[in-house]
Write an enzyme that holds these catalytic residues in place. Structure first.
Site, PDB file in Angstrom:
ATOM      1  N   CYS A  53     -14.752  -0.637 -13.849  1.00 18.61           N
ATOM      2  CA  CYS A  53     -15.241   0.751 -13.886  1.00 18.61           C
ATOM      3  C   CYS A  53     -14.054   1.670 -14.176  1.00 18.61           C
ATOM      4  O   CYS A  53     -13.699   2.536 -13.383  1.00 18.61           O
ATOM      5  CB  CYS A  53     -15.916   1.104 -12.569  1.00 18.61           C
TER       6      CYS A  53
ATOM      7  N   CYS B  18     -26.709   1.098 -10.648  1.00 12.24           N
ATOM      8  CA  CYS B  18     -25.783   2.212 -10.908  1.00 12.24           C
ATOM      9  C   CYS B  18     -26.538   3.444 -11.449  1.00 12.24           C
ATOM     10  O   CYS B  18     -27.017   3.459 -12.587  1.00 12.24           O
ATOM     11  CB  CYS B  18     -24.704   1.786 -11.893  1.00 12.24           C
TER      12      CYS B  18
ATOM     13  N   GLU C 142       0.817  -1.207   0.000  1.00 11.29           N
ATOM     14  CA  GLU C 142       0.000   0.000   0.000  1.00 11.29           C
ATOM     15  C   GLU C 142       0.857   1.266   0.000  1.00 11.29           C
ATOM     16  O   GLU C 142       0.525   2.248  -0.657  1.00 11.29           O
ATOM     17  CB  GLU C 142      -0.963   0.003   1.196  1.00 11.29           C
TER      18      GLU C 142
ATOM     19  N   ASP D   8      -9.627   4.913  -2.363  1.00 11.46           N
ATOM     20  CA  ASP D   8      -8.551   5.371  -3.257  1.00 11.46           C
ATOM     21  C   ASP D   8      -9.199   5.972  -4.508  1.00 11.46           C
ATOM     22  O   ASP D   8     -10.432   6.093  -4.593  1.00 11.46           O
ATOM     23  CB  ASP D   8      -7.585   4.220  -3.584  1.00 11.46           C
TER      24      ASP D   8
ATOM     25  N   TYR E  21      -5.958   6.419   4.627  1.00 17.68           N
ATOM     26  CA  TYR E  21      -6.156   5.401   3.591  1.00 17.68           C
ATOM     27  C   TYR E  21      -5.361   4.128   3.898  1.00 17.68           C
ATOM     28  O   TYR E  21      -5.910   3.015   3.875  1.00 17.68           O
ATOM     29  CB  TYR E  21      -5.777   5.939   2.192  1.00 17.68           C
TER      30      TYR E  21
HETATM   31  S1  SF4 Z   1     -22.349   0.066 -14.082  1.00 20.05           S
HETATM   32 FE1  SF4 Z   1     -21.678   1.911 -12.950  1.00 20.05          FE
HETATM   33  S2  SF4 Z   1     -20.231   1.130 -11.436  1.00 20.05           S
HETATM   34 FE2  SF4 Z   1     -20.493  -0.471 -12.974  1.00 20.05          FE
HETATM   35  S3  SF4 Z   1     -18.839  -0.140 -14.478  1.00 20.05           S
HETATM   36 FE3  SF4 Z   1     -20.664   0.967 -15.219  1.00 20.05          FE
HETATM   37  S4  SF4 Z   1     -20.425   3.035 -14.413  1.00 20.05           S
HETATM   38 FE4  SF4 Z   1     -19.045   1.730 -13.231  1.00 20.05          FE
END
Ligand code: SF4
Length: 343
Positions: free
Chosen positions: A178, A194, A25, A126, A108
């Protein structure tokens, strides 16, 4: 990743080693996994336990860290290892609050070590997790102002059980699914709830406050070689930029043209071109001057390091760039550093 425990080992009861989690880390702060892997392997082979690292010489640790950047981390790594070895019996404390007391450990890193190594329900936030939270909850407040808001959202999702697995999973989700440019929403486990994806705003998130352009500083590095091949180097003061690292003596680094700060009397020649490097807060342009000096000359700054003890890999990147410019990239095995293309 060499610091991870596989799911099969976890099921068999293997626990992550807090020493290895802490080291990974610290190395990963401001640095990518790809850049860290080899350093992590070398450090843990050379110093397999925190007590081994605590007993290491400062110069050896700084030399191994050379090239990884943000050198205050290496100094704190050593300080922290010594506190753990001398005051905690060689065992990392197992609470977030006690980890925060250790040198170089901020919120963190304390959260990462306590969740991953000790399975405590602490929240890691992070850059990857910030992006996931901003998209998942469609947060439009720009970073860094959004951090407290994102922390509250991330805390609400942190489970009480298997907090270590969750922390690594959410960081990996940000790193591999993501991603900043092309998130793979189709395979994301959070695609249904999401909010950013549903609103079609996810690609614009997280928003960021525009950064100010970095100023350009200038300086001079003096690369002197004695006729027996030894190089004139200095160990930089512990505090400040590149603190505790080996480097070439030089001028101040300022936004105004540099003034000479010659470390030893010699016929100095300016090398064509400049060594350029970017630090967090400024760009640096270094003029490089070289000289061959006789055996009996005493430096005003620094000390000579024998050619067979000199390893360019012990130098931080900016100093290595100056060395490459001085030598034209040639491997220096004999006392002839002067390049033909001097000004
Ligand atoms: S659904 Fe939302 S959290 Fe998942 S990869 Fe797409 S933007 Fe990112």
């Amino acid at each position: 990743m060499p610091w991870r425990i596989s799911p099969a080992d976890r099921r068999a009861g293997v626990r992550p080693d807090p020493y290895r989690i802490w080291m990974s880390e610290v190395m990963l702060q401001q640095t990518t996994v790809a850049a860290v892997k080899d350093y992590f392997t070398r450090f843990t082979q050379r110093w397999p336990r925190v007590s081994d690292l605590a007993a290491a010489k400062d110069a050896d640790v700084m030399g191994e860290w050379a090239g990884l950047g943000y050198y205050a981390r290496a100094r704190n790594l050593l300080k922290c290892a010594r506190v753990v070895a001398n005051e905690h019996g060689g065992v990392f404390p197992n609470t977030h609050a006690a980890l925060l007391e250790l040198p170089g450990i901020g919120p963190y890193t304390a959260a990462a070590v306590s969740s991953i190594a000790y399975d405590l329900p602490e929240t890691v936030l992070d850059g990857n997790v910030e992006r996931v939270m901003a998209r998942l909850y469609d947060v439009h407040t720009p970073l860094p102002a959004a951090k407290p808001e994102l922390m509250v959202l991330a805390e609400a999702l942190t489970p009480r059980k298997r907090a270590g697995d969750y922390a690594q999973a959410v960081m990996d989700l940000g790193a591999t699914i993501c991603t900043p440019k092309n998130p793979a929403c189709g395979i994301c486990p959070w695609r249904t709830p999401c909010e950013g994806r549903l609103a079609g705003t996810h690609l614009e998130l997280p928003k960021k406050t525009p950064k100010k352009p970095k100023p350009v500083r200038q300086g001079i590095a003096y690369v002197a070689q004695r006729v027996d091949g030894a190089y004139l180097l200095e160990t930089r003061p512990d505090s400040g930029l590149l603190g505790g690292m080996l480097g070439w003596p030089g001028s101040e680094w300022a936004e105004t043209p540099p003034t000479d700060a010659i470390p030893i009397r010699a016929q100095w020649k300016q090398i064509e071109g400049e060594a350029r490097h970017t630090f967090t807060h400024f760009h640096l342009r270094l003029t490089v001057k070289t000289a061959l000096v006789p055996m009996d000359r005493t430096p005003d700054v620094g000390h000579f390091v024998d050619l067979n003890e000199f390893r360019p890999s012990d130098l931080p990147t900016v100093m290595r760039k100056a060395f490459d410019l001085a030598t034209g990239g040639r491997k220096m095995t004999e006392p002839t550093l002067l390049r033909s293309k001097t000004r």
